[in-house]
Design a protein around this motif. Structure first.
Motif, short mmCIF file in Angstrom:
data_model
loop_
_atom_site.label_atom_id
_atom_site.label_comp_id
_atom_site.label_asym_id
_atom_site.label_seq_id
_atom_site.Cartn_x
_atom_site.Cartn_y
_atom_site.Cartn_z
N ASP A 25 49.72 25.41 19.38
CA ASP A 25 49.27 24.35 18.48
C ASP A 25 47.93 23.81 18.99
OD1 ASP A 25 48.78 21.79 17.26
OD2 ASP A 25 50.90 21.69 16.72
N THR A 26 46.87 24.13 18.27
CA THR A 26 45.53 23.77 18.73
C THR A 26 45.29 22.26 18.73
OG1 THR A 26 44.69 24.17 16.51
CG2 THR A 26 44.49 25.97 18.09
N ASP A 27 45.89 21.54 17.79
CA ASP A 27 45.71 20.09 17.78
C ASP A 27 46.35 19.46 19.01
OD1 ASP A 27 44.23 20.02 15.41
OD2 ASP A 27 46.03 19.85 14.18
N VAL A 28 47.51 19.96 19.39
CA VAL A 28 48.20 19.45 20.58
C VAL A 28 47.38 19.78 21.83
CG1 VAL A 28 50.25 19.71 22.03
CG2 VAL A 28 50.50 19.46 19.56
N GLN A 29 46.90 21.02 21.92
CA GLN A 29 46.10 21.41 23.08
C GLN A 29 44.82 20.57 23.16
OE1 GLN A 29 47.00 23.41 25.59
NE2 GLN A 29 48.97 23.70 24.60
N ALA A 30 44.18 20.34 22.01
CA ALA A 30 42.96 19.52 22.00
C ALA A 30 43.27 18.10 22.48
CB ALA A 30 42.35 19.50 20.61
N TYR A 67 34.25 26.20 13.82
CA TYR A 67 33.59 24.91 13.91
C TYR A 67 34.54 23.81 14.36
CZ TYR A 67 35.29 23.52 9.23
OH TYR A 67 36.07 23.18 8.15
N TRP A 68 35.82 23.91 14.00
CA TRP A 68 36.77 22.88 14.43
C TRP A 68 37.02 23.00 15.93
CZ3 TRP A 68 37.54 18.42 12.64
CH2 TRP A 68 38.63 17.64 13.06
N ALA A 69 37.08 24.21 16.44
CA ALA A 69 37.22 24.41 17.88
C ALA A 69 36.01 23.83 18.61
CB ALA A 69 37.39 25.89 18.21
N LEU A 70 34.81 24.05 18.07
CA LEU A 70 33.60 23.51 18.68
C LEU A 70 33.62 21.98 18.67
CD1 LEU A 70 31.11 26.02 17.06
CD2 LEU A 70 31.45 25.71 19.54
N TYR A 71 34.07 21.41 17.56
CA TYR A 71 34.16 19.95 17.46
C TYR A 71 35.14 19.40 18.50
CZ TYR A 71 35.06 15.32 15.53
OH TYR A 71 35.20 13.97 15.37
N GLN A 72 36.30 20.03 18.62
CA GLN A 72 37.29 19.58 19.60
C GLN A 72 36.73 19.69 21.02
OE1 GLN A 72 39.88 18.03 18.82
NE2 GLN A 72 40.54 18.71 16.82
N ARG A 73 36.02 20.76 21.29
CA ARG A 73 35.42 20.96 22.60
C ARG A 73 34.34 19.91 22.88
NH1 ARG A 73 33.09 26.49 22.65
NH2 ARG A 73 32.82 26.09 24.87
N ALA A 74 33.62 19.51 21.85
CA ALA A 74 32.60 18.47 22.00
C ALA A 74 33.24 17.14 22.39
CB ALA A 74 31.79 18.31 20.71
N ARG A 75 34.38 16.86 21.80
CA ARG A 75 35.10 15.62 22.15
C ARG A 75 35.46 15.62 23.63
NH1 ARG A 75 40.05 15.44 18.47
NH2 ARG A 75 40.33 13.43 19.46
N ILE A 76 35.99 16.73 24.10
CA ILE A 76 36.37 16.83 25.52
C ILE A 76 35.14 16.67 26.40
CG2 ILE A 76 37.27 18.39 27.29
CD1 ILE A 76 39.12 19.56 25.04
#
Length: 127
Positions: A25-30, A67-76
């Motif tokens: 679950d990518t949202d959980v991992q993020a 792009y959503w993975a990139l956005y999540q990575r930017a948050r981190i």
């Protein structure tokens, strides 16, 4: 809700339980990456960053948009204090189709970036 309320230990307990049920679950991992960054656990945050990077590039079955993975990575990255990297990831997300400006404007995990001039330029409405 727990994460947004600043109840990070409680949120971490919940997200770790959810990750046990579905480790893909990518949202959980993020969320776990965000929490690791908030705790200053750079090793765990970077591990999740790499996981998201790989997941964003996988095929359509179970993949998240790049792009959503990139956005999540930017948050981190922003939560870790890596502002240059965070803004770079946001710009790359935009180039790949990110258009959820309302999400970015309201996202509490982008708060550390708000005073950064490069972020202010990125978040400014485009014509």
């Amino acid at each position: 809700m727990l994460n947004s309320a600043g109840l990070w230990d409680e949120a971490g307990t919940l997200y770790r339980a959810l990750a046990t049920e579905d480790s893909a679950d990518t949202d959980v991992q993020a969320a776990l990456g965000d929490l690791a960054a908030r705790r200053g656990d750079r090793a765990e945050a970077n591990r999740i960053d790499r996981w998201l990077a790989a997941r964003g590039r996988t095929g359509p079955a179970g993949a998240i948009s790049e792009y959503w993975a990139l956005y999540q990575r930017a948050r981190i990255a922003g939560l870790l204090g890596d502002y240059v990297r965070a803004v770079g990831l946001l710009r790359e997300a935009e180039q790949r189709g990110f258009s959820a400006w309302r999400t970015a404007h309201l996202d509490p995990d982008l708060t550390p970036l708000r005073a950064d001039p490069a972020f202010q330029e990125w978040i400014r409405p485009k014509d």
